[in-house]
Design an enzyme around this catalytic site. Structure first.
Site, mmCIF file in Angstrom:
data_model
loop_
_atom_site.group_PDB
_atom_site.id
_atom_site.type_symbol
_atom_site.label_atom_id
_atom_site.label_comp_id
_atom_site.label_asym_id
_atom_site.label_seq_id
_atom_site.Cartn_x
_atom_site.Cartn_y
_atom_site.Cartn_z
ATOM 1 N N HIS A 172 -8.827 -7.066 0.583
ATOM 2 C CA HIS A 172 -7.356 -7.364 0.841
ATOM 3 C C HIS A 172 -7.133 -8.366 -0.312
ATOM 4 C CE1 HIS A 172 -3.776 -7.882 3.080
ATOM 5 N NE2 HIS A 172 -4.034 -9.312 3.013
ATOM 6 N N ASN A 179 -9.552 0.329 -7.590
ATOM 7 C CA ASN A 179 -10.766 -0.671 -6.937
ATOM 8 C C ASN A 179 -12.023 0.534 -6.884
ATOM 9 O OD1 ASN A 179 -10.379 -3.394 -6.067
ATOM 10 N ND2 ASN A 179 -8.606 -2.582 -5.443
ATOM 11 N N ARG A 203 -5.258 3.317 6.564
ATOM 12 C CA ARG A 203 -5.175 3.744 7.953
ATOM 13 C C ARG A 203 -5.979 2.663 8.812
ATOM 14 N NH1 ARG A 203 -1.639 6.892 9.278
ATOM 15 N NH2 ARG A 203 -2.536 7.165 11.346
ATOM 16 N N LEU A 218 -8.260 1.708 11.937
ATOM 17 C CA LEU A 218 -9.449 2.359 12.629
ATOM 18 C C LEU A 218 -9.854 1.893 13.945
ATOM 19 C CD1 LEU A 218 -11.626 2.471 9.404
ATOM 20 C CD2 LEU A 218 -10.734 4.632 10.518
ATOM 21 N N GLY A 226 -6.662 4.181 -6.072
ATOM 22 C CA GLY A 226 -7.989 4.296 -6.664
ATOM 23 C C GLY A 226 -8.645 3.383 -7.765
ATOM 24 N N ALA A 281 -8.383 -9.461 -10.537
ATOM 25 C CA ALA A 281 -9.497 -10.113 -10.111
ATOM 26 C C ALA A 281 -10.321 -9.369 -8.953
ATOM 27 C CB ALA A 281 -8.960 -11.277 -9.260
ATOM 28 N N GLU A 282 -9.328 -8.432 -8.295
ATOM 29 C CA GLU A 282 -10.251 -7.489 -7.326
ATOM 30 C C GLU A 282 -11.255 -6.696 -8.000
ATOM 31 O OE1 GLU A 282 -7.632 -5.332 -4.512
ATOM 32 O OE2 GLU A 282 -5.874 -6.522 -5.009
HETATM 33 C C1 GRF Z 1 -5.435 -3.224 -3.640
HETATM 34 O O1 GRF Z 1 -4.524 -4.192 -4.023
HETATM 35 C C2 GRF Z 1 -6.196 -3.442 -2.369
HETATM 36 O O2 GRF Z 1 -6.653 -4.679 -2.287
HETATM 37 C C3 GRF Z 1 -5.401 -3.152 -1.071
HETATM 38 O O3 GRF Z 1 -4.760 -1.940 -1.721
HETATM 39 C C4 GRF Z 1 -4.664 -1.752 -2.968
HETATM 40 C C5 GRF Z 1 -5.418 -0.747 -3.576
HETATM 41 O O4 GRF Z 1 -5.353 -0.318 -4.897
HETATM 42 N N1 GRF Z 1 -6.051 -2.863 0.045
HETATM 43 P P1 GRF Z 1 -6.073 0.626 -5.539
HETATM 44 O O5 GRF Z 1 -5.961 1.905 -4.701
HETATM 45 O O6 GRF Z 1 -7.627 0.332 -5.547
HETATM 46 O O7 GRF Z 1 -5.768 0.959 -6.838
#
Ligand code: GRF
Length: 220
Positions: free
Chosen positions: A111, A16, A93, A95, A14, A175-176
């Site tokens: 992603h 992000n 998952r 969908l 979690g 970066a995310e």
């Molecule tokens: C992230 O790298 C996201 O891009 C990918 O899964 C990871 C999730 O990380 N889909 P978090 O749970 O947000 O720390």
């Protein structure tokens, strides 16, 4: 400003989600996190949501015989919380087409690659293995096919010669954490929309036209 009510789907750490929580604290942020749903009980992201005072729900996919059964309960939870926009944040998952159609163009995913390159799992290991010089991350609208759909925003991250899967993952993750709040702001504010299968309404980016890796001579 009416804030869009956002549901976040998680399966794990979690981080992000945390970035979205922090961004949504700004009074002018056009979205409010209304519900966090995890398909995994005990996911670290649930504690982050609790700490931020955001309602949470666990919908464990293993408790359902079929995907549609799981998704019906998920849908009910989201509608119960008045969710307008859905964000997958490390939600592991796939969908069904039905669910995706119900949330069409109201559902984002992040992603950790520059899509359409390197869809799927073990992204960073495959980037390193391929000898790619630039990778990054993408926020896109969800379609039924995995890691597919109109691209809202991307960030480019150079791959260092000595990068490992883990060192690269850490830089892309940083970066995310900037990209997801930015992309959600664009969508929630109505500044961008989907036309055909492209996201339109984004003005020309400012600054450098390209990221070069290795850097161009004279730029270091
Ligand atoms: C992230 O790298 C996201 O891009 C990918 O899964 C990871 C999730 O990380 N889909 P978090 O749970 O947000 O720390």
């Amino acid at each position: 400003m009416t804030k869009k009510r956002v549901g976040v789907l998680i399966s794990g750490r979690g981080s992000n989600l945390q970035a979205l929580i922090e961004a949504a604290k700004a009074p002018d942020y056009p979205a409010k996190l209304a519900l966090v749903v995890s398909n995994v009980a005990g996911a670290q992201g649930l504690a982050r949501a609790d700490d931020a005072g955001i309602p949470t729900q666990v919908v464990d996919h293993k408790a359902f015989a079929s995907r549609p059964g799981f998704e019906a309960v998920l849908d009910e939870a989201l509608h119960g919380a008045g969710v307008d926009l859905l964000c997958n944040a490390g939600f592991m998952r796939l969908l069904t087409e039905d669910f995706v159609t119900r949330w069409l163009n109201r559902h984002l995913n992040i992603h950790p690659s520059l899509l359409p390159a390197f869809k799927g799992l073990n992204t960073h290991a495959r980037v390193v293995e391929a000898g790619a010089k630039i990778t990054g991350c993408t926020v896109h609208f969800v379609r039924a096919a995995m890691d597919d759909g109109p691209i809202v925003a991307q960030a480019a991250v150079p791959v260092a010669p000595d990068d490992t899967e883990d060192s690269l993952a850490a830089r892309v993750l940083a970066a995310e954490h900037k990209l997801y709040p930015h992309a959600l702001r664009l969508v929630a504010s109505g500044d961008v929309r989907v036309e055909g299968e492209h996201v339109v309404g984004i003005s020309r980016p400012e600054g450098e036209n390209a990221l070069f890796s290795p850097p161009l001579p004279g730029t270091l």
